[in-house]
Scaffold this active site. Structure first.
Site, PDB file in Angstrom:
ATOM      1  N   ALA A   1       0.823  -1.206   0.000  1.00  0.00           N
ATOM      2  CA  ALA A   1       0.000   0.000   0.000  1.00  0.00           C
ATOM      3  C   ALA A   1       0.857   1.256   0.000  1.00  0.00           C
ATOM      4  O   ALA A   1       0.508   2.256  -0.645  1.00  0.00           O
ATOM      5  CB  ALA A   1      -0.923   0.000   1.214  1.00  0.00           C
TER       6      ALA A   1
ATOM      7  N   TYR B   1      -3.959 -24.813   3.542  1.00  0.00           N
ATOM      8  CA  TYR B   1      -4.520 -24.022   2.443  1.00  0.00           C
ATOM      9  C   TYR B   1      -5.349 -22.836   2.948  1.00  0.00           C
ATOM     10  O   TYR B   1      -6.115 -22.249   2.186  1.00  0.00           O
ATOM     11  CB  TYR B   1      -5.388 -24.898   1.554  1.00  0.00           C
ATOM     12  CG  TYR B   1      -4.642 -26.022   0.880  1.00  0.00           C
ATOM     13  CD1 TYR B   1      -3.571 -25.770   0.033  1.00  0.00           C
ATOM     14  CD2 TYR B   1      -5.001 -27.350   1.100  1.00  0.00           C
ATOM     15  CE1 TYR B   1      -2.882 -26.807  -0.586  1.00  0.00           C
ATOM     16  CE2 TYR B   1      -4.319 -28.391   0.475  1.00  0.00           C
ATOM     17  CZ  TYR B   1      -3.264 -28.112  -0.356  1.00  0.00           C
ATOM     18  OH  TYR B   1      -2.583 -29.141  -0.965  1.00  0.00           O
TER      19      TYR B   1
ATOM     20  N   ASP C   1     -11.404  -0.735  10.259  1.00  0.00           N
ATOM     21  CA  ASP C   1     -10.875  -2.064  10.538  1.00  0.00           C
ATOM     22  C   ASP C   1     -11.720  -3.083   9.786  1.00  0.00           C
ATOM     23  O   ASP C   1     -12.955  -3.014   9.809  1.00  0.00           O
ATOM     24  CB  ASP C   1     -10.957  -2.330  12.051  1.00  0.00           C
ATOM     25  CG  ASP C   1     -10.244  -3.595  12.485  1.00  0.00           C
ATOM     26  OD1 ASP C   1     -10.326  -4.604  11.765  1.00  0.00           O
ATOM     27  OD2 ASP C   1      -9.619  -3.578  13.552  1.00  0.00           O
TER      28      ASP C   1
ATOM     29  N   THR D   1      -6.385  -3.032  -0.629  1.00  0.00           N
ATOM     30  CA  THR D   1      -5.223  -3.882  -0.404  1.00  0.00           C
ATOM     31  C   THR D   1      -5.279  -4.619   0.932  1.00  0.00           C
ATOM     32  O   THR D   1      -4.542  -5.596   1.124  1.00  0.00           O
ATOM     33  CB  THR D   1      -3.917  -3.067  -0.432  1.00  0.00           C
ATOM     34  OG1 THR D   1      -3.761  -2.344   0.780  1.00  0.00           O
ATOM     35  CG2 THR D   1      -3.887  -2.114  -1.622  1.00  0.00           C
TER      36      THR D   1
ATOM     37  N   SER E   1       7.292 -11.346   2.511  1.00  0.00           N
ATOM     38  CA  SER E   1       8.172 -11.691   1.395  1.00  0.00           C
ATOM     39  C   SER E   1       9.561 -11.090   1.568  1.00  0.00           C
ATOM     40  O   SER E   1      10.576 -11.736   1.271  1.00  0.00           O
ATOM     41  CB  SER E   1       7.550 -11.249   0.069  1.00  0.00           C
ATOM     42  OG  SER E   1       7.151  -9.888   0.120  1.00  0.00           O
TER      43      SER E   1
ATOM     44  N   PRO F   1      -1.199 -10.500  -7.447  1.00  0.00           N
ATOM     45  CA  PRO F   1       0.261 -10.490  -7.367  1.00  0.00           C
ATOM     46  C   PRO F   1       0.830 -11.863  -7.014  1.00  0.00           C
ATOM     47  O   PRO F   1       0.241 -12.631  -6.252  1.00  0.00           O
ATOM     48  CB  PRO F   1       0.558  -9.500  -6.228  1.00  0.00           C
ATOM     49  CG  PRO F   1      -0.739  -8.850  -5.891  1.00  0.00           C
ATOM     50  CD  PRO F   1      -1.809  -9.787  -6.323  1.00  0.00           C
TER      51      PRO F   1
ATOM     52  N   LYS G   1      -8.182 -16.025   0.298  1.00  0.00           N
ATOM     53  CA  LYS G   1      -8.062 -15.079  -0.807  1.00  0.00           C
ATOM     54  C   LYS G   1      -9.023 -15.437  -1.943  1.00  0.00           C
ATOM     55  O   LYS G   1      -9.645 -14.562  -2.551  1.00  0.00           O
ATOM     56  CB  LYS G   1      -6.626 -15.052  -1.329  1.00  0.00           C
ATOM     57  CG  LYS G   1      -5.597 -14.528  -0.339  1.00  0.00           C
ATOM     58  CD  LYS G   1      -5.813 -13.074   0.031  1.00  0.00           C
ATOM     59  CE  LYS G   1      -5.492 -12.118  -1.073  1.00  0.00           C
ATOM     60  NZ  LYS G   1      -5.550 -10.693  -0.660  1.00  0.00           N
TER      61      LYS G   1
END
Length: 332
Positions: free
Chosen positions: A15, A147, A58, A78, A193, A178, A153
């Site tokens: 973000a 998973y 939130d 995001t 990451s 992404p 997602k």
């Protein structure tokens, strides 16, 4: 007057770069944070001229979302729970799905023109591991702890598509998917990451699992979000954001080659698959790694290249810049 964009999850790594990109393009940006006490930190991280304001909201609560979306032309969503930090070992499904619905409904009530949702290539895992994947691919994974993140997602993105298709009069909807996000850290609040690169550099990863990722640079990802938000041709589309695939061993070799003695702690040996699979019975991180052992993902970003003129930079540049930023910040 310039147009206004609400960016949810404003304190996140990705973000921050999206806010930078939008301010640089002349947009007025409002970023959501769970506490306004974070506003000064985010402002320092972004460090870009332009109109940046904040709203407290939130994903777990209804309060604040209508006020955040009020007067906005666009929303870039995001914010999402990750299986780290406060959400480690916690339920991801309800926050991901309920939070997405809250953001979209607030955008709908506010008359927002378009919503861009940051999804993930975890929503596009083919049934045959290692098979090619594009925007037509949808993950269909069993309800198992390993998973939890890709299922959260996937279901959140499916909810979003179903919700916007049930409305008349907008908003338009776009999903950006992404791959593993790399690039320079902005401060010591690291993304998962970037933390992977730090683990390699500091010796906290003594051996390398036989796995890897397709990589996208966070700076390129910010550009893709901006293009997905503004391009007339992007409405109603999914866009995979992925560049080259690198095995962990290739990442490690690159770091040693680029940084020499400073990368002396980067591991050289691979961890046998049987060790990961045995450890998966007791360790959540190993359990999540097990299905990807020996699997080279084949993600196509051709749609983003064709429709939006987008291009991913070399993965080596992203990893090099990520590592250099960690050294500069004294984190490696």
């Amino acid at each position: 007057m310039s147009e206004s964009v609400l960016v949810t999850g404003g304190s996140g790594f990705m973000a921050g770069y999206i806010v930078r990109e939008l301010l640089g393009r002349g947009f007025r940006v409002r970023a959501t944070v769970r506490s306004l006490a974070r506003a000064d930190t985010v402002r320092e991280r972004v460090a870009t001229p332009g109109e940046l304001t904040f709203a407290a909201a939130d994903l777990l609560h209804d309060d604040g979302w209508d006020a955040a979306a009020d007067g906005m032309d666009y929303v870039v969503h995001t914010a999402a729970p990750m299986p780290v930090g406060e959400f480690r070992g916690q339920d991801l499904l309800a926050p991901a799905r309920d939070g997405t619905r809250r953001v979209l409904r607030a955008a709908h009530r506010a008359g927002v023109r378009r919503v861009v949702m940051t999804s993930s290539t975890a929503t596009a895992i083919p049934a045959d591991p290692g098979a090619p994947a594009d925007e037509s691919t949808w993950s269909d994974l069993p309800d198992l702890p390993r998973y939890a993140y890709p299922r959260a997602k996937t279901l959140a993105e499916r909810d979003a598509w179903n919700l916007v298709r049930s409305w008349t009069g907008g908003p338009e909807f776009v999903a950006v998917l992404p791959a593993n996000i790399q690039g320079p850290a902005l401060d010591d609040d690291l993304s998962p990451s970037t933390s992977l690169i730090r683990m390699m550099l500091t010796g906290r990863m003594p051996m390398l699992p036989r796995t890897g990722y397709s990589i996208v640079d966070v700076r390129d990802l910010a550009v893709l979000h901006a293009e997905a938000m503004t391009s007339p041709d992007a409405a109603g589309q999914r866009f995979i954001a992925a560049g080259e695939f690198l095995w962990f061993r290739e990442m490690a070799a690159l770091l040693r080659d680029r940084f020499g003695d400073r990368a002396a702690k980067v591991p050289r040996r691979e961890l046998p698959d049987w060790v990961v699979r045995a450890g998966a019975r007791f360790n959540a991180e190993m359990d999540q790694l097990a299905p990807s052992l020996g699997v080279r993902t084949r993600l196509s970003a051709a749609h983003a290249e064709r429709v939006l003129g987008w291009k991913a930079r070399p993965a080596a540049d992203s990893l090099t810049d990520a590592a250099a930023s960690l050294f500069d910040l004294g984190l490696a």
